[in-house]
Write an enzyme that holds these catalytic residues in place. Structure first.
Site, PDB file in Angstrom:
ATOM      1  CB  SER A   7      34.490  31.924  44.620  1.00 42.54           C
ATOM      2  OG  SER A   7      33.418  32.843  44.523  1.00 42.54           O
TER       3      SER A   7
ATOM      4  CE1 TYR B 266      35.995  33.146  39.300  1.00 41.45           C
ATOM      5  CE2 TYR B 266      33.999  33.155  40.636  1.00 41.45           C
ATOM      6  CZ  TYR B 266      35.332  33.480  40.479  1.00 41.45           C
ATOM      7  OH  TYR B 266      36.008  34.125  41.494  1.00 41.45           O
TER       8      TYR B 266
ATOM      9  CE  LYS C   3      37.882  31.254  41.624  1.00 45.34           C
ATOM     10  NZ  LYS C   3      39.345  31.345  41.808  1.00 45.34           N
TER      11      LYS C   3
HETATM   12  P1  NAD Z   1      42.366  40.591  40.123  1.00 42.08           P
HETATM   13  O1  NAD Z   1      41.873  40.570  38.727  1.00 42.08           O
HETATM   14  O2  NAD Z   1      42.743  41.894  40.730  1.00 42.08           O
HETATM   15  O3  NAD Z   1      43.589  39.593  40.298  1.00 42.08           O
HETATM   16  C1  NAD Z   1      43.734  38.401  39.578  1.00 42.08           C
HETATM   17  C2  NAD Z   1      45.181  38.271  39.165  1.00 42.08           C
HETATM   18  O4  NAD Z   1      45.385  37.011  38.524  1.00 42.08           O
HETATM   19  C3  NAD Z   1      45.615  39.361  38.174  1.00 42.08           C
HETATM   20  O5  NAD Z   1      46.799  39.969  38.648  1.00 42.08           O
HETATM   21  C4  NAD Z   1      45.849  38.584  36.894  1.00 42.08           C
HETATM   22  O6  NAD Z   1      46.875  39.131  36.063  1.00 42.08           O
HETATM   23  C5  NAD Z   1      46.250  37.224  37.430  1.00 42.08           C
HETATM   24  N1  NAD Z   1      46.091  36.147  36.452  1.00 42.08           N
HETATM   25  C6  NAD Z   1      45.060  35.961  35.588  1.00 42.08           C
HETATM   26  N2  NAD Z   1      45.283  34.888  34.816  1.00 42.08           N
HETATM   27  C7  NAD Z   1      46.494  34.381  35.198  1.00 42.08           C
HETATM   28  C8  NAD Z   1      47.287  33.286  34.760  1.00 42.08           C
HETATM   29  N3  NAD Z   1      46.879  32.479  33.757  1.00 42.08           N
HETATM   30  N4  NAD Z   1      48.476  33.070  35.365  1.00 42.08           N
HETATM   31  C9  NAD Z   1      48.899  33.878  36.359  1.00 42.08           C
HETATM   32  N5  NAD Z   1      48.197  34.938  36.817  1.00 42.08           N
HETATM   33  C10 NAD Z   1      47.006  35.182  36.232  1.00 42.08           C
HETATM   34  O7  NAD Z   1      41.211  39.915  40.971  1.00 42.08           O
HETATM   35  P2  NAD Z   1      41.070  39.511  42.516  1.00 42.08           P
HETATM   36  O8  NAD Z   1      39.693  39.894  42.882  1.00 42.08           O
HETATM   37  O9  NAD Z   1      42.204  39.986  43.334  1.00 42.08           O
HETATM   38  O10 NAD Z   1      41.095  37.924  42.375  1.00 42.08           O
HETATM   39  C11 NAD Z   1      42.004  37.072  43.035  1.00 42.08           C
HETATM   40  C12 NAD Z   1      41.358  35.717  43.189  1.00 42.08           C
HETATM   41  O11 NAD Z   1      40.224  35.849  44.051  1.00 42.08           O
HETATM   42  C13 NAD Z   1      40.811  35.100  41.897  1.00 42.08           C
HETATM   43  O12 NAD Z   1      41.063  33.712  41.891  1.00 42.08           O
HETATM   44  C14 NAD Z   1      39.317  35.349  41.994  1.00 42.08           C
HETATM   45  O13 NAD Z   1      38.574  34.417  41.234  1.00 42.08           O
HETATM   46  C15 NAD Z   1      39.111  35.183  43.474  1.00 42.08           C
HETATM   47  N6  NAD Z   1      37.892  35.762  44.039  1.00 42.08           N
HETATM   48  C16 NAD Z   1      37.650  37.098  43.925  1.00 42.08           C
HETATM   49  C17 NAD Z   1      36.491  37.630  44.480  1.00 42.08           C
HETATM   50  C18 NAD Z   1      36.167  39.093  44.382  1.00 42.08           C
HETATM   51  O14 NAD Z   1      35.017  39.463  44.671  1.00 42.08           O
HETATM   52  N7  NAD Z   1      37.095  39.957  43.997  1.00 42.08           N
HETATM   53  C19 NAD Z   1      35.602  36.788  45.150  1.00 42.08           C
HETATM   54  C20 NAD Z   1      35.889  35.425  45.261  1.00 42.08           C
HETATM   55  C21 NAD Z   1      37.045  34.928  44.702  1.00 42.08           C
END
Ligand code: NAD
Length: 249
Positions: free
Chosen positions: A141, A156, A160
Site C-alpha cells: 500500500s 497497517y 504493508k
Molecule cells: P475489501 O474489504 O473489499 O476486500 C478485502 C477482502 O479480504 C474481503 O473480501 C475480506 O473478507 C477479505 N479478508 C479479510 N480478512 C481475511 C482473512 N483473514 N482471510 C481471508 N480473507 C480475508 O477491500 P479492498 O480495498 O478490496 O482491499 C484489498 C486489499 O487491498 C487489502 O489488502 C487492502 O489492504 C489493500 N489496499 C486497499 C486500498 C484501498 O484504498 N481500497 C489501498 C491500498 C491497499
C-alpha cells in the site's frame, strides 16, 4: 491469444462484491485463467466464483491460519492439478492513531496483512517448486511508503511495509526455482474497505491532491496484478508497482 490462457490463479480476499480481489478474479478470467477465490466465508467465496463462471471455484480460507491455508491449497490443487499464480490480496484496515493501538488490534492487523502473506505463500510454494514455475503478487500500500495517513493506522503501515520486505526476500530466495514475487502498492481505491470510513468531502480533497485528479478503481489495481501475474513480466521480480495516480511522486 489470451495472456492467461491455461493458467490457474488463486486470489485471496476476493469475495467482497466491490473489492479489488473480485475485480481481479473477473479480469483474470476474461484473459483466460481459471480462478480460485479464497475468502473467509466458504459460501460467499463459492458464490463469488460462480458469478464469474462455472469453471471457477471459491473456498473458505482464513489467511492468518496456516492449517486453513494448507487445506485451501490442497483443495485448489486437487481441483485444477496445478497453481500458476497466487495473488496475496486479503487485507484489513483500522484507522487509529499510535496511542490507540492495543495488543489485540496490533495482532489482528499484522496477522491478516502480513502473516497471511507468509502462510498462504507457504501453502502453495511446494506445488510451485515442483512445477519450477510460479508468480506471486502481494498487496502492499502507499501507506507503507508514505507512513500511512489515509485509511490504515500505523500498524497497517507497518504490516504493508513488512509485505514489501517479505516479498523481496522471497523473490531473492525463489528466483532459482523460477518463482517470481512482486508487489502492488495502491493509493486510495474506492472499495468497501473505505466505505463509511471517509466522507465524500475528504475523498474529493484526496482526489484533488492526486496528480491524476481522481481516486482509483478496483480495475486499476487488477490491471497491475494482471501484468505482474502474467508472463508479460517474465523478467520482473522483487518489484513494487505503484498504482496511485501519482500520489507518491
Ligand atoms: P475489501 O474489504 O473489499 O476486500 C478485502 C477482502 O479480504 C474481503 O473480501 C475480506 O473478507 C477479505 N479478508 C479479510 N480478512 C481475511 C482473512 N483473514 N482471510 C481471508 N480473507 C480475508 O477491500 P479492498 O480495498 O478490496 O482491499 C484489498 C486489499 O487491498 C487489502 O489488502 C487492502 O489492504 C489493500 N489496499 C486497499 C486500498 C484501498 O484504498 N481500497 C489501498 C491500498 C491497499
Amino acid at each position: 491469444n489470451l495472456i492467461l490462457e491455461g493458467k490457474v490463479a488463486v486470489i485471496s480476499g476476493a469475495a467482497s462484491p466491490r473489492g479489488i480481489g473480485l475485480a481481479t478474479a473477473r479480469m483474470f478470467a476474461k484473459y483466460g485463467a481459471k480462478v480460485v477465490i479464497l475468502d473467509l466465508d466458504e459460501k460467499a467465496s463459492a458464490e463469488a466464483a460462480a458469478s464469474i463462471g462455472p469453471e471457477h471455484r471459491g473456498f473458505g480460507c482464513n489467511v492468518a491460519d496456516l492449517d486453513s491455508c494448507k487445506s485451501a491449497a490442497e483443495r485448489a490443487i486437487a481441483e485444477f492439478g496445478k497453481i500458476d499464480i497466487l495473488i496475496n490480496n486479503a487485507g484489513i484496515t483500522q484507522p487509529v492513531k499510535t496511542q490507540e493501538i492495543d495488543p489485540v488490534s496490533w495482532e489482528r492487523i499484522l496477522d491478516v496483512n502480513l502473516r497471511g502473506v507468509l502462510y498462504l505463500s507457504q501453502a502453495f510454494l511446494p506445488q510451485m517448486k515442483k512445477q519450477k514455475a510460479g508468480s506471486i503478487v502481494c498487496m502492499s500500500s502507499v501507506s507503507a511508503q508514505r507512513g500511512g495517513g489515509i485509511l490504515g493506522g500505523p500498524h497497517y503501515s507497518a504490516a504493508k511495509a513488512g509485505v514489501l520486505g517479505l516479498a523481496k526476500a522471497m523473490a531473492r530466495e525463489l528466483g532459482p526455482d523460477n518463482i517470481r514475487v512482486n508487489c502492488v502498492a495502491p493509493g486510495l481505491i474506492q472499495t468497501d474497505i473505505s466505505a463509511g470510513k471517509i466522507t465524500e468531502d475528504k475523498k474529493a480533497e484526496i482526489a484533488a491532491s492526486v496528480p491524476l485528479c481522481r481516486l482509483g478503481f478496483a480495475d486499476d489495481v487488477a490491471a497491475a496484478y494482471l501484468y505482474l501475474a502474467s508472463d508479460l513480466s517474465a523478467y520482473v521480480t522483487g518489484h513494487c508497482l505503484d498504482v496511485n495516480g501519482g500520489m507518491h511522486i
